[in-house]
Design an enzyme around this catalytic site. Structure first.
Site, PDB file in Angstrom:
ATOM      1  N   ASP A  54      -7.854   3.576  -1.018  1.00  0.00           N
ATOM      2  CA  ASP A  54      -7.784   5.032  -1.191  1.00  0.00           C
ATOM      3  C   ASP A  54      -8.085   5.397  -2.652  1.00  0.00           C
ATOM      4  O   ASP A  54      -8.114   6.579  -3.014  1.00  0.00           O
ATOM      5  CB  ASP A  54      -6.446   5.601  -0.709  1.00  0.00           C
ATOM      6  CG  ASP A  54      -5.246   5.004  -1.417  1.00  0.00           C
ATOM      7  OD1 ASP A  54      -5.428   4.119  -2.276  1.00  0.00           O
ATOM      8  OD2 ASP A  54      -4.114   5.415  -1.113  1.00  0.00           O
ATOM      9  N   SER A  55      -8.358   4.361  -3.480  1.00  0.00           N
ATOM     10  CA  SER A  55      -8.893   4.616  -4.821  1.00  0.00           C
ATOM     11  C   SER A  55     -10.244   5.315  -4.723  1.00  0.00           C
ATOM     12  O   SER A  55     -10.756   5.815  -5.735  1.00  0.00           O
ATOM     13  CB  SER A  55      -9.019   3.311  -5.611  1.00  0.00           C
ATOM     14  OG  SER A  55      -9.702   2.327  -4.857  1.00  0.00           O
ATOM     15  N   ASP A  93      -7.327   1.229   3.663  1.00  0.00           N
ATOM     16  CA  ASP A  93      -6.074   1.851   3.217  1.00  0.00           C
ATOM     17  C   ASP A  93      -5.687   2.988   4.148  1.00  0.00           C
ATOM     18  O   ASP A  93      -6.525   3.821   4.508  1.00  0.00           O
ATOM     19  CB  ASP A  93      -6.257   2.424   1.803  1.00  0.00           C
ATOM     20  CG  ASP A  93      -5.544   1.605   0.752  1.00  0.00           C
ATOM     21  OD1 ASP A  93      -4.578   0.892   1.088  1.00  0.00           O
ATOM     22  OD2 ASP A  93      -5.966   1.680  -0.423  1.00  0.00           O
ATOM     23  N   LYS A 123      -3.846  -1.243   5.345  1.00  0.00           N
ATOM     24  CA  LYS A 123      -2.874  -1.483   4.271  1.00  0.00           C
ATOM     25  C   LYS A 123      -1.995  -0.249   4.109  1.00  0.00           C
ATOM     26  O   LYS A 123      -2.476   0.876   4.168  1.00  0.00           O
ATOM     27  CB  LYS A 123      -3.590  -1.806   2.953  1.00  0.00           C
ATOM     28  CG  LYS A 123      -2.653  -1.953   1.760  1.00  0.00           C
ATOM     29  CD  LYS A 123      -3.297  -2.668   0.593  1.00  0.00           C
ATOM     30  CE  LYS A 123      -4.160  -1.813  -0.292  1.00  0.00           C
ATOM     31  NZ  LYS A 123      -3.463  -0.676  -0.921  1.00  0.00           N
ATOM     32  N   GLU A 125       1.454   1.322   1.724  1.00  0.00           N
ATOM     33  CA  GLU A 125       2.251   1.166   0.513  1.00  0.00           C
ATOM     34  C   GLU A 125       3.734   1.357   0.809  1.00  0.00           C
ATOM     35  O   GLU A 125       4.121   2.349   1.441  1.00  0.00           O
ATOM     36  CB  GLU A 125       1.807   2.195  -0.542  1.00  0.00           C
ATOM     37  CG  GLU A 125       0.379   1.989  -1.024  1.00  0.00           C
ATOM     38  CD  GLU A 125      -0.033   2.966  -2.121  1.00  0.00           C
ATOM     39  OE1 GLU A 125       0.823   3.730  -2.611  1.00  0.00           O
ATOM     40  OE2 GLU A 125      -1.217   2.946  -2.482  1.00  0.00           O
ATOM     41  N   GLU A 192       0.958  -4.927  -7.184  1.00  0.00           N
ATOM     42  CA  GLU A 192       0.201  -4.251  -8.248  1.00  0.00           C
ATOM     43  C   GLU A 192       1.063  -4.033  -9.484  1.00  0.00           C
ATOM     44  O   GLU A 192       2.174  -3.499  -9.408  1.00  0.00           O
ATOM     45  CB  GLU A 192      -0.320  -2.899  -7.715  1.00  0.00           C
ATOM     46  CG  GLU A 192      -1.123  -2.129  -8.762  1.00  0.00           C
ATOM     47  CD  GLU A 192      -1.940  -0.985  -8.183  1.00  0.00           C
ATOM     48  OE1 GLU A 192      -2.015  -0.846  -6.944  1.00  0.00           O
ATOM     49  OE2 GLU A 192      -2.513  -0.229  -8.996  1.00  0.00           O
TER      50      GLU A 192
HETATM   51  O1  KIV Z   1      -6.844   1.715  -3.413  1.00  0.00           O
HETATM   52  C1  KIV Z   1      -7.024   0.657  -4.036  1.00  0.00           C
HETATM   53  O2  KIV Z   1      -8.094   0.398  -4.607  1.00  0.00           O
HETATM   54  C2  KIV Z   1      -5.923  -0.293  -4.090  1.00  0.00           C
HETATM   55  C3  KIV Z   1      -6.054  -1.451  -5.019  1.00  0.00           C
HETATM   56  C4  KIV Z   1      -5.860  -1.008  -6.404  1.00  0.00           C
HETATM   57  C5  KIV Z   1      -5.155  -2.561  -4.638  1.00  0.00           C
HETATM   58  O3  KIV Z   1      -4.948  -0.117  -3.428  1.00  0.00           O
END
Ligand code: KIV
Length: 274
Positions: A54-55, A93, A123, A125, A192
């Site tokens: 989600d980056s 994500d 994924k 969090e 992280e």
């Molecule tokens: O969204 C992302 O890129 C991440 C990484 C920084 C692990 O969760």
């Protein structure tokens, strides 16, 4: 130079393959991708896992946090990536608001990422707070990767992007959460920006692979944001980041060359036209 022949023998990276890598002490490589072109380059390079992070909210859309990205947008990015990939395991994500506090919604979100975007895993969090959602998604046969430590979706709770779990209480909770996620059935966990010693302890205590970003070398694998590694981003400079290229400046220089060629009527030349 590392001998990459053993990686090439793996036809398709599965959660089982990752587990075997941990058992034989082979480090796992993971990078982010959000589009077809970069995903194809990563897959051809024999990366083990691709994270459609989600980056994308920061890197692709220019937001200051990961919070605004929607499930629809994550589905779009993930589908673009999976169309390019034949070997790597693709983890998508789950965006902010698509799984917290409502396990049924979590299941629906995960199923959409698997069905509409062909993700291989998702994924999420958090630890204890989201364990019901994790279990419900797992119960549908969807592989889940955990994410602990600095969890960017909670940035307004933390108030800072500083290293997490430096204090004993937070470190203890992180270890408990990691065990909880493993017991629930997660196939791997991202840690992280936490102290290397703590990350190593978690990787040693748990049997599932631990993938670090800013968590030192004692874990089972590493993940970075591709745009940071390539030097496409300039402002983000944490200690853990190794930049392999300086593409921002390289691209700028060559775009400026193109502009000059156009202005000087040098491009196109006689051979570059019909
Ligand atoms: O969204 C992302 O890129 C991440 C990484 C920084 C692990 O969760």
């Amino acid at each position: 130079m590392t001998d990459t022949n053993q990686y090439k023998q793996i036809k398709r990276v599965t959660t089982h393959v990752l587990q075997e890598m941990k058992q034989r002490g082979e480090k796992i490589s993971m990078l982010t991708a959000y589009d077809f072109t970069f995903a194809k380059i990563l897959d051809d390079s024999m990366i083990d896992m691709i994270l459609v992070g989600d980056s994308a909210s920061n890197v692709m859309a220019g937001h200051t946090t990961t919070l605004p990205i929607t499930l629809e947008q994550m589905i779009y990015h993930t589908a673009s990536v999976t169309r390019a990939v034949t070997r790597a395991l693709v983890v998508a994500d789950m965006p902010f608001g698509s799984y917290q506090g409502n396990s049924k919604e979590a299941l629906n979100s995960a199923i959409r990422l698997m069905k509409e975007a062909a993700a291989h895993a998702v994924k999420m969090e958090g630890g204890m707070e989201i364990i019901d959602s994790v279990k419900r998604v797992l119960s549908a046969g969807v592989p889940v990767m955990g994410h602990l430590g600095l969890t960017p979706q909670s940035i307004y709770k933390f108030g800072t992007f500083e290293v997490r779990a430096k204090e004993e209480l937070e470190a203890k909770k992180l270890i408990e959460d990691a065990h909880l996620l493993e017991e629930a059935g997660c196939f791997a966990i991202v840690l992280e920006k936490i102290p290397a010693k703590l990350a190593t302890q978690v990787a040693t205590e748990l049997t599932i692979p631990i993938i670090g970003i800013g968590a030192g070398g004692g874990v089972d694998g590493q993940v970075l944001v591709l745009h940071d590694l390539l030097g496409l981003t300039k402002e983000f400079n944490p200690r853990f980041l190794r930049r392999y290229m300086n593409l921002y400046d390289d691209i700028k220089t060559n775009v400026q060359r193109y502009i000059e060629d156009v202005k000087l009527k040098d491009f196109p030349n006689d051979k570059e036209q019909y």
